[in-house]
Design an enzyme around this catalytic site. Structure first.
Site, PDB file in Angstrom:
ATOM      1  N   ASP A 235       0.340  -1.681  -7.701  1.00 38.93           N
ATOM      2  CA  ASP A 235      -1.065  -1.294  -7.824  1.00 38.93           C
ATOM      3  C   ASP A 235      -1.226   0.050  -7.101  1.00 38.93           C
ATOM      4  O   ASP A 235      -0.401   0.425  -6.265  1.00 38.93           O
ATOM      5  CB  ASP A 235      -2.006  -2.362  -7.262  1.00 38.93           C
ATOM      6  CG  ASP A 235      -3.428  -2.175  -7.809  1.00 38.93           C
ATOM      7  OD1 ASP A 235      -3.714  -1.100  -8.381  1.00 38.93           O
ATOM      8  OD2 ASP A 235      -4.263  -3.089  -7.662  1.00 38.93           O
TER       9      ASP A 235
HETATM   10  C1  BGC Z   1      -6.837  -1.453  -9.449  1.00 34.63           C
HETATM   11  C2  BGC Z   1      -5.961  -1.647 -10.679  1.00 34.63           C
HETATM   12  C3  BGC Z   1      -5.992  -0.394 -11.527  1.00 34.63           C
HETATM   13  C4  BGC Z   1      -5.564   0.784 -10.680  1.00 34.63           C
HETATM   14  C5  BGC Z   1      -5.581   2.090 -11.434  1.00 34.63           C
HETATM   15  C6  BGC Z   1      -6.502  -0.184  -8.703  1.00 34.63           C
HETATM   16  O1  BGC Z   1      -7.406   0.074  -7.682  1.00 34.63           O
HETATM   17  O2  BGC Z   1      -6.706  -2.566  -8.599  1.00 34.63           O
HETATM   18  O3  BGC Z   1      -6.378  -2.753 -11.426  1.00 34.63           O
HETATM   19  O4  BGC Z   1      -5.178  -0.539 -12.646  1.00 34.63           O
HETATM   20  O5  BGC Z   1      -6.443   0.915  -9.575  1.00 34.63           O
HETATM   21  O6  BGC Z   1      -6.888   2.464 -11.726  1.00 34.63           O
END
Ligand code: BGC
Length: 810
Positions: A235
């Site tokens: 993530d």
């Molecule tokens: C989120 C993810 C997301 C990523 C990119 C993160 O803060 O938890 O679900 O895909 O950001 O935007």
């Protein structure tokens, strides 16, 4: 377990090995680190193109955070799950792959298959259900669909990322049994049925180890036991340690360029701290992903002929009406001919999706007002705001015409960009032509605002840093806004600050300007600018608004009230404090219902809200966050052109009765002390009756459950459409262990199937009960244990409306 390799897989492996053999350590280490917010570096020497990733899950935002780059916006994941239709989820996936290809995206950062452990979870709207079986099947359908279009997925967030409070650091303490039976289960089902090309490991820790370093869960279970052969992407900013991540099976650290991989990884290998073979393993996984999506020359992509073109608007509308859940209907729906008073701020300014990284920008949105205006005879519809759920300012939208002007330190214009929604989110390399991080000094959002209401308008600023705000020639703010949280994405989720008030006249445009002095802190993982101009219309006396709505309701044959949450209630980045509808919406519904017995309430929220007046209104229809075509689908359903096809994927009840409400960690730890008892499993055990049970949803016809036949683990259920219109029924099967076991849920969903039938017709649902439904995770032997004995099979319309039973001995 995850399927056998085909000849094409073998050929791709050969190409992957050949490419790997030609890479030196530095290039390999570089490939494992984002080069910017959304991409991996290209390596032309091996014919590897840059892999592009994008959120997800209701559309494909692309590499730019702007309405200039629109995407189809489908209904929220909770809505998709409410269709109980994995095939429809697959079709959604096919459309998203089409969108991804259109935008040059190779990997969609979706689906979110965490569970609805507690209704307070802020990202509830973005996940499917409280039930792992339903979640797994919807997720598998979605992944199969996306990948059938040649686009990868990252099933996320692996694992136990079920709330937002302290999300970067929380240590979730989850027993092995709950992990296996609940939280891992959807991932397992998806790996087994849809062979995902990627997963995303979560921010949080599980039982003491952060998920980007979790050898046991990633290498042993996901890859080892289940046979996952895809790419493990962190993530965003979740990877914290070079050694920990390599050893924990993390392949890619996102975003870049500042990550624990890249140079740091190459140095660790040179220092003898990391084996180069471990780097090779990760690179192999990235190259395999690249080969599958067609980004590695010499390797045949997994899909050579993408599926036929899908009509996005039509599919968005279809999923919406199939997802709407009619939880109560005292004969008010479908609407009878006559006049309608449409009430509610969200009826006019549609709330189509949840907040945070799941945001996409559709080219158009159909509000309930638009949808009903088009569907009802002219002159039969009257609109009133009634109550405004927004308790604070929202990002500038309706009425604003804005663009962004970039200047250097000397005040020279170096570039411009359109900024249709008053919001700047420029991450990494996503900057207007001619602008670089080094030269960019200020960004001015400038243009006009044409009010639709006369009165005192409030303007404000969302974001951190130095700002100057000018409205109609007067500078109201020239100062620095500070942070009120440590989330690096706070400018996305934080509250806008009111900074200016101006008395304006409807229809008369005024100039507005918001200038931000940018700064790029050295230690920030990504160079990003994010801020927005915010606005609130004149706040009318709430009692007066309600009185106006009551008057409209009294004069109409039917009152339709649309109540909603806001993105300050349901969003990534924080959890919910309660399940109340914001503002005076409950008062509004009560007042309207008192004035018109034919009051229909449409609940426009991604996750459960309390509906304290629900017994006092004629009908309640849950429309979720219905996506861009939501208003059109709503008109279809209200007028009876379509049946509301949804069934609850999650129990709806009052917070005071909800079994799991702990989402705030203590000293950094959040014990999942309820074990396997979440959702209906917990409501059942507590003996409490929710407002609306799991699986509930009425539709527009009646069904008689006629017979249940069992043959081994195959159940055949005959149902008859006893109503007067064609319909679709979701036949649900629950499995109840014959012997009471306090450690085991009294019953659990073990299968479901959809049937359609004309009035008077009988249809048969055939449901195969999976072996897993009879198994529990035995913590003593650390293995699945098939529990022999007698089970009751309960077939019905919801977990609370069980119509037929049978016995099965295994
Ligand atoms: C989120 C993810 C997301 C990523 C990119 C993160 O803060 O938890 O679900 O895909 O950001 O935007």
């Amino acid at each position: 377990m995850a399927g056998t390799r085909t000849q094409a897989d073998e050929a791709r492996e050969t190409a992957v090995e050949a490419a790997l053999a030609r890479l030196g350590l530095d290039a390999k280490a570089r490939l494992l680190a984002g080069q910017d917010m959304w991409t991996l570096p290209a390596l032309p020497e091996i014919g590897l193109r840059s892999l592009v990733m994008s959120d997800g899950p209701v559309g494909v935002r692309g590499v730019r955070w702007t309405a200039d780059d629109p995407s189809v916006a489908l209904p929220s994941p909770t809505a998709l799950a409410a269709t109980w239709d994995p095939e429809l989820a697959r079709r959604a996936g096919v459309l998203l792959a089409q969108e991804a290809r259109r935008k040059g995206v190779h990997v969609l950062l979706a689906p979110t298959v965490n569970l609805h452990r507690s209704p307070l979870g802020g990202r509830h709207f973005e996940a499917y259900s409280e039930d792992p079986y339903l979640t797994g099947l919807i997720g598998a359908g979605y992944v199969s669909g996306v990948q059938s279009g040649g686009v990868g997925t990252t099933v996320k967030h692996f694992v136990a990322n079920d709330a937002e409070t302290e999300r970067f650091t929380v240590n979730n303490l989850v027993g092995e049994r709950a992990l296996r039976e609940l939280y891992l289960a959807p991932f397992e089902t998806i790996v087994e049925n849809a062979r995902p090309w990627g997963v995303m490991t979560a921010y949080n820790s599980v039982n003491g180890t952060t998920m980007t370093e979790h050898r046991y869960l990633v290498n042993q279970i996901l890859r080892g036991e289940w046979g996952f052969d895809g790419c493990n992407v962190s993530d965003w900013t979740a990877a914290r340690s070079t050694l920990g991540a390599v050893e924990g099976g993390l392949d890619v650290a996102m975003p870049g360029p500042g990550t624990v991989y890249g140079e740091a990884l190459a140095a660790a290998v040179r220092a003898g701290e990391v084996e180069e073979a471990a780097v090779d393993t990760a690179v192999r996984n990235v190259l395999r992903l690249a080969a599958r999506v067609g980004a590695l020359e010499g390797a045949e992509p997994a899909v050579t002929e993408p599926p036929a073109q899908v009509d996005g608007e039509a599919l968005a509308r279809e999923i919406a009406h199939r997802s709407f859940v009619l939880v109560r209907n005292q004969g008010a729906l479908p609407l009878k001919p006559g006049t309608v008073a449409l009430i509610g701020a969200a009826a006019r300014d549609a709330r189509i999706l949840g907040g945070g990284s799941a945001t996409v920008f559709p080219a158009r949105t159909v509000s309930p007002l638009d949808g009903l205006t088009a569907a009802l005879p002219e002159g039969s519809l009257r609109y009133a705001v009634g109550a405004d759920p927004a308790t604070e300012l929202a990002v500038a939208g309706q009425g604003f015409v804005l663009r962004a002007i970039c200047r250097d330190r000397a005040g020279q214009v170096i570039g411009t960009a359109s900024a249709p929604n008053g919001q700047i989110q420029w991450m990494g390399a996503d900057l207007p032509d001619g602008v670089t991080h080094d030269t960019l000094h200020t960004i001015e959002l400038t243009g006009t605002y044409t009010p639709r209401e006369t009165g005192r308008h409030t303007f404000g600023i969302k974001g951190l840093g130095a700002f100057t705000l000018t409205v109609a020639g007067t500078t109201h703010y020239d100062d620095v806004q500070g942070a009120d949280g440590d989330d690096p994405f706070i400018s996305f989720f934080g509250a806008p600050e009111p900074r200016a008030e101006a008395g304006l006249t409807a229809g008369q445009p005024v100039d507005v300007s918001l200038t931000h002095v940018v700064s790029f802190p050295e230690d920030a993982p990504v160079k990003a600018v994010g801020f927005a101009l915010a606005h609130q219309e004149p706040q009318r006396d709430p009692d007066e608004l309600i009185a106006e709505a009551v008057e409209a309701a009294r004069a109409a044959d039917t009152a339709v009230v649309v109540v909603a949450t806001t993105d300050r209630v349901e969003s990534e980045g924080f959890d919910r404090a309660d399940l109340n509808l914001p503002g005076r919406q409950d008062d509004l519904v009560r007042a309207v219902a008192a004035a018109n017995p034919n009051t229909v309430v449409v609940v426009n929220s991604g996750s459960p809200v309390e509906l304290p007046w629900r017994e006092d209104v004629a009908a309640v229809l849950l429309s979720w966050f219905p996506g861009q075509e939501g208003g059109a689908a709503l008109a279809d359903v209200l007028t009876g052109v379509r049946e509301p096809g949804g069934r609850l994927p999650t129990t709806w009840g009052a917070l005071a009765d909800a079994p799991v409400t702990q989402v705030v960690p203590t000293d950094g730890e959040l014990p999942y002390s309820e074990g396997v008892f979440i959702g209906y499993r917990a409501w059942d055990r507590a003996g409490r009756t929710p407002s609306y049970a799991f699986g509930h949803g009425l539709g527009y016809t009646e069904w008689a459950y006629q017979s249940l036949e069992l043959d081994g683990r195959t159940a055949r259920i005959r149902v008859r459409n006893t109503g007067d219109r064609a319909g679709r029924e979701v036949v649900q099967l629950y499995l109840a262990p014959g012997e009471r076991d306090a450690e085991r849920p009294a019953r659990a969903l073990a299968g479901f199937a959809q049937v359609t039938a004309e009035p008077g017709e009988t249809a048969e649902a055939v449901v195969e009960i999976p072996r897993r439904a009879f198994e529990i995770w035995d913590e003593k032997t650390n293995s699945w244990s098939f529990v022999k004995g007698s089970y009751e099979i309960q077939a019905g319309r919801s977990i609370a409306d069980r119509r037929l039973t049978g016995t099965i001995n295994v």
